[in-house]
Design a protein around this motif. Sequence first.
Motif, short mmCIF file in Angstrom:
data_model
loop_
_atom_site.label_atom_id
_atom_site.label_comp_id
_atom_site.label_asym_id
_atom_site.label_seq_id
_atom_site.Cartn_x
_atom_site.Cartn_y
_atom_site.Cartn_z
N GLN A 46 -65.60 -16.75 34.37
CA GLN A 46 -65.09 -15.96 35.49
C GLN A 46 -63.97 -15.02 35.07
O GLN A 46 -63.37 -14.33 35.90
N LEU A 47 -63.67 -14.98 33.76
CA LEU A 47 -62.59 -14.12 33.27
C LEU A 47 -63.15 -12.95 32.48
O LEU A 47 -64.18 -13.05 31.82
N GLU A 48 -62.44 -11.81 32.54
CA GLU A 48 -62.88 -10.61 31.83
C GLU A 48 -61.68 -9.83 31.32
O GLU A 48 -60.57 -9.94 31.85
N LEU A 49 -61.92 -9.06 30.27
CA LEU A 49 -60.90 -8.16 29.74
C LEU A 49 -60.97 -6.83 30.47
O LEU A 49 -62.06 -6.31 30.74
N VAL A 50 -59.81 -6.28 30.79
CA VAL A 50 -59.73 -5.03 31.54
C VAL A 50 -59.30 -3.90 30.60
O VAL A 50 -58.38 -4.06 29.78
N ARG A 51 -59.95 -2.77 30.74
CA ARG A 51 -59.66 -1.60 29.91
C ARG A 51 -58.27 -1.05 30.22
O ARG A 51 -57.87 -0.94 31.37
N ILE A 52 -57.52 -0.71 29.17
CA ILE A 52 -56.21 -0.05 29.32
C ILE A 52 -56.30 1.29 28.61
O ILE A 52 -56.38 1.34 27.38
N ALA A 53 -56.32 2.36 29.36
CA ALA A 53 -56.56 3.68 28.79
C ALA A 53 -55.33 4.58 28.95
O ALA A 53 -54.21 4.12 29.08
N GLN A 54 -55.58 5.90 28.93
CA GLN A 54 -54.55 6.94 29.11
C GLN A 54 -53.50 6.92 27.99
O GLN A 54 -52.31 7.12 28.23
N LEU A 55 -53.96 6.66 26.78
CA LEU A 55 -53.02 6.58 25.66
C LEU A 55 -52.23 7.86 25.48
O LEU A 55 -51.01 7.83 25.30
N GLY A 56 -52.91 9.01 25.52
CA GLY A 56 -52.22 10.27 25.28
C GLY A 56 -51.04 10.47 26.21
O GLY A 56 -49.95 10.87 25.78
N ALA A 57 -51.23 10.17 27.49
CA ALA A 57 -50.14 10.32 28.46
C ALA A 57 -49.03 9.31 28.20
O ALA A 57 -47.84 9.62 28.30
N LEU A 58 -49.41 8.08 27.85
CA LEU A 58 -48.40 7.05 27.60
C LEU A 58 -47.56 7.37 26.36
O LEU A 58 -46.37 7.08 26.31
N GLN A 59 -48.18 8.01 25.36
CA GLN A 59 -47.45 8.33 24.13
C GLN A 59 -46.40 9.42 24.33
O GLN A 59 -45.50 9.55 23.50
N SER B 87 -44.04 9.41 26.43
CA SER B 87 -42.75 8.73 26.62
C SER B 87 -42.56 7.54 25.68
O SER B 87 -41.45 7.07 25.48
N GLN B 88 -43.68 7.06 25.09
CA GLN B 88 -43.61 5.90 24.20
C GLN B 88 -44.45 6.17 22.95
O GLN B 88 -45.56 5.66 22.81
N PRO B 89 -43.91 6.97 22.03
CA PRO B 89 -44.70 7.42 20.87
C PRO B 89 -45.07 6.32 19.89
O PRO B 89 -45.88 6.55 18.99
N TYR B 90 -44.48 5.13 20.03
CA TYR B 90 -44.81 4.03 19.12
C TYR B 90 -46.14 3.37 19.47
O TYR B 90 -46.65 2.54 18.72
#
Length: 259
Positions: free
Chosen positions: A191-204, A206-209
């Motif tokens: 009943q568990l699943e991994l969820v996609r975490i996207a939008q890397l370009g926008a996140l970088q 403010s957080q370039p690491y």
Amino acid sequence: MGLSVAATLVCAGLWLRSRNQTHHITFATCGETGEYYAFGQALAQVTHKHAPDIQINVVTSAGSSQNMDSVQTNNADLALVQSDTPVQPAVRAVAQLYPELFHLIARETANIQTLGDLKGKQIALMPEGSGSYELFWPLAEHYGLATRDFEARPMPADQAHSALLAGEVDALFRIIGLGNSSVAELFQDDQLELVRIAQLGALQLSQPYLESTVIPQGSYSGARPIPPEDLPVIAVSALLIANENVDPDIIKTITSGWS
């Protein structure tokens, strides 16, 4: 002549004493189910095998922020931290080790397809002071979530896993190395699943690491592939750090055991 001989004998005595001295090193890691703790234990064993005069005491902690503070205040000689952890003046970087991936794990019935879907949900976080806890908040803010939009429940990793399995929370957020055994155990519950975490370009912006990576298809299960396909996520790096007063020769000896 006599003074020269005496000085030579003193130097020889000091050299022999240093050769026979046992060096005790405190190594701050994380909770016992985490990759940091496993890495620390492995490093201590390898070091003891190749340099018995160096004794590494692996200690648990809340995570990166506490580890950085412990090295700064000389309560730990070595530690592992995430690459986004603010650096303290008395701390020196030793090595970049491996990527740590963002894992957002949710119950299928919670209908969480993106991080923004956490609104109105209960989510288990790692303890306050951990890198996972600190980095969750700017991530949530990027997706337009305020603290009032969901119920965050910080707790030790083993308790967080139990809460997710028991249905006491809708999701769990943890930053950890790929293939962690305690995370793999979670997916015995279908009943568990991994969820996609996207939008890397926008996140970088403010957080370039932050780094872009994927969790490969079937990383946590092959029979019922988890994830069912390559899953884009975000990662940071695990860093080995040391207090500035730790003898460089000791650090060289410890790290030379890796090769």
